[in-house]
Design an enzyme around this catalytic site. Structure first.
Site, mmCIF file in Angstrom:
data_model
loop_
_atom_site.group_PDB
_atom_site.id
_atom_site.type_symbol
_atom_site.label_atom_id
_atom_site.label_comp_id
_atom_site.label_asym_id
_atom_site.label_seq_id
_atom_site.Cartn_x
_atom_site.Cartn_y
_atom_site.Cartn_z
ATOM 1 N N TRP A 131 -101.863 64.928 53.610
ATOM 2 C CA TRP A 131 -102.038 63.822 52.671
ATOM 3 C C TRP A 131 -101.397 62.523 53.144
ATOM 4 C CZ3 TRP A 131 -97.161 62.393 52.121
ATOM 5 C CH2 TRP A 131 -96.208 63.369 52.367
ATOM 6 N N ASN A 132 -100.529 62.541 54.171
ATOM 7 C CA ASN A 132 -99.688 61.343 54.381
ATOM 8 C C ASN A 132 -100.448 60.150 54.954
ATOM 9 O OD1 ASN A 132 -99.791 62.632 56.872
ATOM 10 N ND2 ASN A 132 -97.710 62.070 57.441
ATOM 11 N N LYS A 155 -110.873 70.859 55.344
ATOM 12 C CA LYS A 155 -110.062 71.223 54.170
ATOM 13 C C LYS A 155 -108.890 70.241 54.185
ATOM 14 C CE LYS A 155 -106.453 73.552 52.201
ATOM 15 N NZ LYS A 155 -106.242 72.426 51.243
ATOM 16 N N GLY A 207 -100.008 69.195 59.865
ATOM 17 C CA GLY A 207 -99.264 69.555 58.661
ATOM 18 C C GLY A 207 -97.906 70.094 59.024
ATOM 19 N N SER A 208 -97.370 70.895 58.121
ATOM 20 C CA SER A 208 -96.012 71.400 58.305
ATOM 21 C C SER A 208 -96.002 72.585 59.274
ATOM 22 C CB SER A 208 -95.458 71.838 56.957
ATOM 23 O OG SER A 208 -96.243 72.921 56.484
ATOM 24 N N GLU A 229 -100.699 69.892 65.086
ATOM 25 C CA GLU A 229 -99.912 68.651 65.020
ATOM 26 C C GLU A 229 -98.948 68.837 63.859
ATOM 27 O OE1 GLU A 229 -100.144 66.001 66.975
ATOM 28 O OE2 GLU A 229 -101.959 66.490 68.081
ATOM 29 N N LEU A 230 -97.708 69.176 64.171
ATOM 30 C CA LEU A 230 -96.799 69.620 63.093
ATOM 31 C C LEU A 230 -95.669 68.625 62.864
ATOM 32 C CD1 LEU A 230 -96.860 73.407 64.090
ATOM 33 C CD2 LEU A 230 -98.434 72.141 62.613
ATOM 34 N N CYS A 263 -94.801 61.754 60.229
ATOM 35 C CA CYS A 263 -94.305 62.818 61.122
ATOM 36 C C CYS A 263 -93.416 62.220 62.202
ATOM 37 C CB CYS A 263 -95.475 63.574 61.735
ATOM 38 S SG CYS A 263 -96.701 62.494 62.478
ATOM 39 N N GLU A 361 -86.585 68.852 58.957
ATOM 40 C CA GLU A 361 -87.240 67.554 58.774
ATOM 41 C C GLU A 361 -87.066 67.115 57.317
ATOM 42 O OE1 GLU A 361 -91.589 67.732 58.611
ATOM 43 O OE2 GLU A 361 -91.708 65.786 59.597
HETATM 44 P P1 NAP Z 1 -98.694 71.327 54.737
HETATM 45 O O1 NAP Z 1 -98.127 71.825 53.485
HETATM 46 O O2 NAP Z 1 -98.659 72.205 55.931
HETATM 47 O O3 NAP Z 1 -100.197 70.896 54.410
HETATM 48 C C1 NAP Z 1 -101.063 70.365 55.390
HETATM 49 C C2 NAP Z 1 -102.455 70.918 55.161
HETATM 50 O O4 NAP Z 1 -102.425 72.316 55.433
HETATM 51 C C3 NAP Z 1 -102.940 70.775 53.726
HETATM 52 O O5 NAP Z 1 -104.340 70.580 53.739
HETATM 53 C C4 NAP Z 1 -102.603 72.139 53.135
HETATM 54 O O6 NAP Z 1 -103.366 72.436 52.001
HETATM 55 C C5 NAP Z 1 -102.936 73.023 54.297
HETATM 56 N N1 NAP Z 1 -102.314 74.334 54.303
HETATM 57 C C6 NAP Z 1 -100.996 74.626 54.140
HETATM 58 N N2 NAP Z 1 -100.800 75.955 54.257
HETATM 59 C C7 NAP Z 1 -102.013 76.523 54.516
HETATM 60 C C8 NAP Z 1 -102.462 77.863 54.723
HETATM 61 N N3 NAP Z 1 -101.630 78.899 54.708
HETATM 62 N N4 NAP Z 1 -103.781 78.064 54.943
HETATM 63 C C9 NAP Z 1 -104.645 77.029 54.965
HETATM 64 N N5 NAP Z 1 -104.276 75.737 54.752
HETATM 65 C C10 NAP Z 1 -102.972 75.487 54.543
HETATM 66 O O7 NAP Z 1 -98.039 69.970 55.185
HETATM 67 P P2 NAP Z 1 -97.492 68.819 54.243
HETATM 68 O O8 NAP Z 1 -96.087 69.141 53.949
HETATM 69 O O9 NAP Z 1 -98.401 68.530 53.133
HETATM 70 O O10 NAP Z 1 -97.604 67.595 55.281
HETATM 71 C C11 NAP Z 1 -96.518 67.006 55.846
HETATM 72 C C12 NAP Z 1 -96.184 67.639 57.195
HETATM 73 O O11 NAP Z 1 -97.162 67.258 58.138
HETATM 74 C C13 NAP Z 1 -94.868 67.126 57.735
HETATM 75 O O12 NAP Z 1 -94.145 68.187 58.309
HETATM 76 C C14 NAP Z 1 -95.305 66.146 58.812
HETATM 77 O O13 NAP Z 1 -94.348 65.919 59.806
HETATM 78 C C15 NAP Z 1 -96.548 66.798 59.330
HETATM 79 N N6 NAP Z 1 -97.408 65.827 60.012
HETATM 80 C C16 NAP Z 1 -97.577 65.946 61.358
HETATM 81 C C17 NAP Z 1 -98.356 65.017 62.043
HETATM 82 C C18 NAP Z 1 -98.566 65.126 63.529
HETATM 83 O O14 NAP Z 1 -99.453 64.462 64.047
HETATM 84 N N7 NAP Z 1 -97.793 65.923 64.247
HETATM 85 C C19 NAP Z 1 -98.959 63.988 61.338
HETATM 86 C C20 NAP Z 1 -98.773 63.895 59.966
HETATM 87 C C21 NAP Z 1 -97.989 64.843 59.305
HETATM 88 P P3 NAP Z 1 -102.772 72.267 50.499
HETATM 89 O O15 NAP Z 1 -102.525 70.823 50.288
HETATM 90 O O16 NAP Z 1 -103.874 72.797 49.657
HETATM 91 O O17 NAP Z 1 -101.518 73.100 50.447
#
Ligand code: NAP
Length: 458
Positions: A131-132, A155, A207-208, A229-230, A263, A361
């Site tokens: 979402w960010n 998704k 994501g995370s 990309e975490l 991130c 983080e």
């Molecule tokens: P998140 O909870 O991992 O969510 C990211 C995406 O993954 C969402 O669409 C989420 O869906 C989905 N998801 C989570 N668990 C899943 C599973 N078990 N199966 C399928 N889909 C799943 O991450 P967040 O906390 O919202 O986002 C912030 C994180 O992203 C931070 O750690 C940030 O550093 C990282 N990030 C990294 C980068 C990069 O380029 N390295 C860029 C931006 C952000 P739901 O919303 O439905 O849970």
């Protein structure tokens, strides 16, 4: 899993979406796979380039409309959201210009005959995005892969469904055939089933660490190539000769841009003895001069966090850090005069390496400041992290800064600047920050079939 827009400034539920059915999933897979079969040998590249050019125009023409949608979904400042839309449009320009070059067959030298690599589509991709940066995250995987010929099922995060749908609608409006990018409101089980489907050949997630681990496990179980990309806990390593006035200029963008939810935000400032006290003063000046308020009001400088859940998680982390000995140099007070999910910008010091927050983080406007005596100690501190996404080295002697950059365990290092993202620069990390790259030629190639054609000498 409820897909809904809950405005983090007003806390109102503005829109709700029904979950996608298994029939809708099947229809998306079917149409995407048909497109892959049509495109896999390189057909219709000119048409796809025209569609991406049109997408870039639509993004620019409707910049404020799309930015407003993102602000309603997850609270970012309208000006930052407009910048994000413009950046996505620049991806369109870049990849349209580069597509022929990146897809051209590559001759290989061998004395045994003639050989070359065809660069072809590999199949349908499953993209899981956060979402960010609601438009940017989709754009940086969709645009190159559409040109390659890899259709995509998306998704997106459950708290920014309106943005995800708006991006997919813009792609359709630009003339992309059905199946090119299908945004689905699906649960984790459905994501797993899509990954398992033989028509799907790649998976990309931003994501995370937790989300990445779950999705990478599914991908591995079905032998699907994936990029991750975490998260990051990026170090901003200040060198003893840094110009503190120049440094002050980047503190806001390095740590408070997007309410600190980036991130590659500089989450850890690592500062030499000679600048430590002054850096803290300058950081407090920057942190205490933000204006919290309506993210649609252009005079606001600090947005609310994206959700109540995110704010509560960050507060727990700060409380835990303090319980284990961290000191609050600035902030960490409730924001009482605002309804929205605001978090007071906070500066923490005295975080020992055995404090549990040391290797976590903090995804919001919280800065940790560390002190070092000798440079090797500063470099070791920067590298003492399970993450390795971005980093900054800040100092007047650029040759020294480059030398230090080469010693940082990270996928990216910026010199004398906070983080940045440009279409021609590859983006990604090492260690628990993931693997693979997005953007530039490296990102373009992640899901290409490097198809060898070899003809031995007779
Ligand atoms: P998140 O909870 O991992 O969510 C990211 C995406 O993954 C969402 O669409 C989420 O869906 C989905 N998801 C989570 N668990 C899943 C599973 N078990 N199966 C399928 N889909 C799943 O991450 P967040 O906390 O919202 O986002 C912030 C994180 O992203 C931070 O750690 C940030 O550093 C990282 N990030 C990294 C980068 C990069 O380029 N390295 C860029 C931006 C952000 P739901 O919303 O439905 O849970």
């Amino acid at each position: 899993m409820a897909y809904q827009t809950v405005n983090p400034y007003t806390n109102e539920i503005e829109k709700k979406y029904d979950n996608s059915t298994d029939q809708e999933v099947e229809a998306a897979l079917g149409s995407a796979h048909q497109l892959y079969l049509r495109w896999r040998s390189g057909a219709e590249l000119d048409e796809r380039k025209q569609i991406i050019t049109k997408l870039g125009s639509l993004l620019r023409q409707n910049k404020t409309k799309y930015a407003t949608i993102m602000t309603h979904d997850m609270g970012k400042l309208i000006g930052e959201a407009e910048g994000e839309v413009e950046l996505c449009a620049s991806f369109c320009d870049y990849y349209v210009k580069k597509a022929d070059e990146f897809l051209a067959p590559r001759p290989l030298y061998t004395e045994a005959g003639s050989a070359y690599l065809l660069r072809q589509a590999s199949g349908v991709l499953m993209a899981v995005e956060p979402w960010n940066f609601p438009f940017y995250q989709i754009a940086r995987v969709f645009i190159p892969n559409f040109l390659v010929g890899n259709p995509m099922i998306l998704k997106d995060a459950s708290n920014c469904p309106t943005s995800a749908q708006a991006f997919a609608d813009a792609v359709a409006q630009a003339g992309a055939p059905a199946g090119s990018l299908t945004n689905l409101f699906i649960d984790y089980d459905q994501v797993g089933k899509i990954i398992a489907d033989p028509r799907v050949q790649g998976v990309c997630l931003t994501g995370s660490e937790r989300g990445g681990q779950a999705v990478a496990t599914e991908a591995a179980a079905h032998l699907k190539k994936n990029t991750m990309e975490l998260g990051g806990n990026d170090a901003f390593l200040v060198l003893p000769d840094a110009d503190i006035d120049k440094l002050e200029q980047v503190i806001f963008s390095a740590r408070l841009y997007n309410a600190g939810q980036v991130c590659t935000s500089s989450k850890r400032f690592i500062v030499p003895d000679n600048l430590y006290d002054e850096l803290l003063k300058r950081a407090r000046k920057v942190f205490s001069s933000v204006k919290m308020g309506d993210p649609l009001d252009r005079s606001t400088t600090l947005a609310p966090m994206n959700s109540q859940r995110a704010k509560e998680k960050l507060q727990k982390q700060v409380d835990m850090a303090v319980a284990h000995g961290a000191k609050v140099y600035y902030g960490n007070k409730p924001v009482d005069d605002q309804e929205g999910q605001f978090f007071m910008p906070t500066i923490l010091t005295d975080i020992d390496q055995d404090n549990p927050i040391f290797d976590q983080e903090m995804f919001g406007p919280v800065l940790s400041v560390y002190r070092y005596h000798e440079l090797p100690e500063g470099i070791a501190l920067a590298n003492n992290s399970s993450y390795g996404l971005g980093s900054t080295v800040f100092g007047e002697d650029v040759a020294q800064a480059r030398q230090v950059a080469s010693q940082i365990e990270a996928g990216m290092t910026w010199i004398n600047s906070g983080w940045a993202s440009l279409p021609e620069l590859p983006f990604g990390g090492v260690k628990h920050s993931g693997y693979g790259r997005e953007l530039a030629d490296l990102g373009f190639g992640e899901f290409i079939n490097e198809h060898l054609v070899y003809e031995p000498l007779k």
